[in-house]
Design a protein around this motif. Sequence first.
Motif, PDB file in Angstrom:
ATOM      1  N   GLU A   1       2.083  -5.052   0.559  1.00 14.40           N
ATOM      2  CA  GLU A   1       0.956  -5.901   0.372  1.00 14.40           C
ATOM      3  C   GLU A   1       0.658  -5.449  -1.346  1.00 14.40           C
ATOM      4  O   GLU A   1       0.103  -6.490  -1.949  1.00 14.40           O
ATOM      5  N   ILE A   2       1.421  -4.570  -1.724  1.00 14.48           N
ATOM      6  CA  ILE A   2       1.364  -4.507  -3.302  1.00 14.48           C
ATOM      7  C   ILE A   2       3.084  -4.469  -3.691  1.00 14.48           C
ATOM      8  O   ILE A   2       3.653  -3.817  -2.971  1.00 14.48           O
ATOM      9  N   PRO A   3       3.257  -5.370  -4.686  1.00 10.92           N
ATOM     10  CA  PRO A   3       4.781  -5.464  -4.890  1.00 10.92           C
ATOM     11  C   PRO A   3       5.305  -4.157  -5.435  1.00 10.92           C
ATOM     12  O   PRO A   3       4.643  -3.610  -6.240  1.00 10.92           O
ATOM     13  N   SER A   4       6.407  -4.023  -5.478  1.00 11.32           N
ATOM     14  CA  SER A   4       7.062  -2.864  -5.807  1.00 11.32           C
ATOM     15  C   SER A   4       8.762  -3.099  -5.958  1.00 11.32           C
ATOM     16  O   SER A   4       9.258  -4.177  -5.745  1.00 11.32           O
ATOM     17  N   LYS A   5       9.486  -2.194  -7.082  1.00  9.72           N
ATOM     18  CA  LYS A   5      10.843  -2.530  -7.000  1.00  9.72           C
ATOM     19  C   LYS A   5      11.440  -1.769  -6.193  1.00  9.72           C
ATOM     20  O   LYS A   5      11.631  -0.470  -6.118  1.00  9.72           O
TER      21      LYS A   5
ATOM     22  N   ARG B   1      10.530   2.051   3.338  1.00 10.47           N
ATOM     23  CA  ARG B   1      10.895   1.162   2.049  1.00 10.47           C
ATOM     24  C   ARG B   1      11.019   2.436   1.079  1.00 10.47           C
ATOM     25  O   ARG B   1      10.455   3.392   0.849  1.00 10.47           O
ATOM     26  N   VAL B   2      12.208   2.053   0.240  1.00  7.71           N
ATOM     27  CA  VAL B   2      12.630   2.857  -0.863  1.00  7.71           C
ATOM     28  C   VAL B   2      12.260   1.971  -2.283  1.00  7.71           C
ATOM     29  O   VAL B   2      12.654   1.104  -2.341  1.00  7.71           O
ATOM     30  N   ILE B   3      11.279   2.600  -2.957  1.00  2.00           N
ATOM     31  CA  ILE B   3      10.972   1.954  -4.457  1.00  2.00           C
ATOM     32  C   ILE B   3      11.411   2.937  -5.687  1.00  2.00           C
ATOM     33  O   ILE B   3      11.470   4.066  -5.367  1.00  2.00           O
ATOM     34  N   LEU B   4      11.442   2.406  -6.639  1.00  2.00           N
ATOM     35  CA  LEU B   4      11.483   2.877  -7.884  1.00  2.00           C
ATOM     36  C   LEU B   4      10.256   3.602  -8.143  1.00  2.00           C
ATOM     37  O   LEU B   4       9.071   2.973  -8.372  1.00  2.00           O
TER      38      LEU B   4
END
Length: 138
Positions: free
Chosen positions: A15-19, A28-31
């Motif tokens: 719902e909120i964008p991420s790298k 989900r794995v994000i920076l």
Amino acid sequence: MKKEDCIFCKIANGEIPSKTLYEDEKFRVILDLGPAAKGHALILPKDHFDNLYELSDETGAGVMKLARKMATVMTEKLACDGFNLVQNNGEVAGQTVFHFHMHLIPRYEGDGQRIKIGWEPGKPDQEELEEIRKMITG
Ligand code: AMP
Ligand code: ZN
């Protein structure tokens, strides 16, 4: 289960964008936006758990499996020299976002980064150690 107004629930579920470095049905794995080192990433379960105490056994096992996989790929791609897994529970332990997450922190020779969980070793005698052992196992 998701939690209302939890930023990591929103990021994990897109719902909120991420790298995003990796995504599957459960994670989900994000920076990290405030990285300790180049490539610092976070494993976020898509379901909400406040912390380690709340985590299901199944999710916990999945986190460790994924951490190993991500550390292997990231070490190869980033050519880092070592790797920290960090996981904070409770404000006193440095947790600032109350949705369980595992930090994946690539380390580089001479990166100058001090890892916050360094400590001054205590000097307990055998009696003290035995008392503590009994507290935990009794
Ligand atoms: P902790 O102190 O263990 O709760 O870690 C929280 C981490 O989340 C910190 O390293 C922050 O830099 C990171 N962080 C907070 N908000 C965001 C965000 N919107 N996107 C990516 N990382 C974030
Ligand atoms: Zn959440």
